[in-house]
Design a protein around this motif. Sequence first.
Motif, PDB file in Angstrom:
ATOM      1  N   ASN A 213      -9.594  15.840  -6.316  1.00 16.72           N
ATOM      2  CA  ASN A 213     -10.258  16.425  -5.141  1.00 16.72           C
ATOM      3  C   ASN A 213      -9.293  17.283  -4.337  1.00 16.72           C
ATOM      4  O   ASN A 213      -9.673  18.325  -3.806  1.00 16.72           O
ATOM      5  CB  ASN A 213     -10.852  15.327  -4.264  1.00 16.72           C
ATOM      6  N   TRP A 214      -8.024  16.863  -4.232  1.00 19.39           N
ATOM      7  CA  TRP A 214      -7.025  17.655  -3.499  1.00 19.39           C
ATOM      8  C   TRP A 214      -6.808  18.990  -4.194  1.00 19.39           C
ATOM      9  O   TRP A 214      -6.738  20.031  -3.543  1.00 19.39           O
ATOM     10  CB  TRP A 214      -5.714  16.912  -3.389  1.00 19.39           C
TER      11      TRP A 214
ATOM     12  N   HIS B 258       0.857  -1.186   0.000  1.00 13.71           N
ATOM     13  CA  HIS B 258       0.000   0.000   0.000  1.00 13.71           C
ATOM     14  C   HIS B 258       0.893   1.235   0.000  1.00 13.71           C
ATOM     15  O   HIS B 258       2.004   1.204   0.509  1.00 13.71           O
ATOM     16  CB  HIS B 258      -0.887   0.028   1.236  1.00 13.71           C
TER      17      HIS B 258
ATOM     18  N   TYR C  83      -8.645   9.219   7.065  1.00  8.47           N
ATOM     19  CA  TYR C  83      -7.962   7.927   6.986  1.00  8.47           C
ATOM     20  C   TYR C  83      -6.485   8.105   6.621  1.00  8.47           C
ATOM     21  O   TYR C  83      -5.620   7.482   7.192  1.00  8.47           O
ATOM     22  CB  TYR C  83      -8.668   7.035   5.965  1.00  8.47           C
ATOM     23  N   THR C  84      -6.204   8.956   5.666  1.00  7.13           N
ATOM     24  CA  THR C  84      -4.816   9.155   5.243  1.00  7.13           C
ATOM     25  C   THR C  84      -4.214  10.453   5.783  1.00  7.13           C
ATOM     26  O   THR C  84      -3.009  10.573   5.864  1.00  7.13           O
ATOM     27  CB  THR C  84      -4.695   9.191   3.713  1.00  7.13           C
TER      28      THR C  84
ATOM     29  N   ILE D 283      -1.974   6.440   0.658  1.00  5.26           N
ATOM     30  CA  ILE D 283      -2.927   7.460   0.209  1.00  5.26           C
ATOM     31  C   ILE D 283      -3.759   6.857  -0.920  1.00  5.26           C
ATOM     32  O   ILE D 283      -3.511   5.742  -1.362  1.00  5.26           O
ATOM     33  CB  ILE D 283      -2.239   8.755  -0.274  1.00  5.26           C
ATOM     34  N   PHE D 284      -4.709   7.623  -1.394  1.00  2.00           N
ATOM     35  CA  PHE D 284      -5.525   7.214  -2.520  1.00  2.00           C
ATOM     36  C   PHE D 284      -5.241   8.178  -3.676  1.00  2.00           C
ATOM     37  O   PHE D 284      -5.862   9.237  -3.776  1.00  2.00           O
ATOM     38  CB  PHE D 284      -7.016   7.240  -2.148  1.00  2.00           C
ATOM     39  N   PRO D 285      -4.298   7.844  -4.566  1.00  6.95           N
ATOM     40  CA  PRO D 285      -3.904   8.766  -5.632  1.00  6.95           C
ATOM     41  C   PRO D 285      -5.055   9.202  -6.538  1.00  6.95           C
ATOM     42  O   PRO D 285      -5.003  10.291  -7.108  1.00  6.95           O
ATOM     43  CB  PRO D 285      -2.858   7.975  -6.432  1.00  6.95           C
ATOM     44  N   GLU D 286      -6.080   8.386  -6.640  1.00  2.38           N
ATOM     45  CA  GLU D 286      -7.215   8.753  -7.490  1.00  2.38           C
ATOM     46  C   GLU D 286      -7.971   9.964  -6.936  1.00  2.38           C
ATOM     47  O   GLU D 286      -8.826  10.536  -7.608  1.00  2.38           O
ATOM     48  CB  GLU D 286      -8.165   7.562  -7.684  1.00  2.38           C
ATOM     49  N   GLN D 287      -7.642  10.379  -5.730  1.00  4.42           N
ATOM     50  CA  GLN D 287      -8.268  11.551  -5.114  1.00  4.42           C
ATOM     51  C   GLN D 287      -7.552  12.861  -5.469  1.00  4.42           C
ATOM     52  O   GLN D 287      -7.943  13.928  -5.002  1.00  4.42           O
ATOM     53  CB  GLN D 287      -8.310  11.381  -3.598  1.00  4.42           C
TER      54      GLN D 287
END
Length: 75
Positions: A36-37, A26, A63-64, A29-33
Amino acid sequence: KTASASNKKVSSDFLQFRLALTSFKHVGIFPEQAANWDFMCSELASISKLIGAAPRVLNLFAYTGIASVIARATG
């Protein structure tokens, strides 16, 4: 524990992050966000200019922690 050979830099329009894979692959983080950032940074900067102060932000998806980092970096 992170795998140093897997370190990568990821950047948005406003911030840069250094990522490393954990032992279970893992990145934390969630790069697909990323879109949104960028939206958050843009909107928070606009609000700051409008009200003349840094807006207060409550991160309900902590969460991150990236959204909190972005909110703090924006003002």
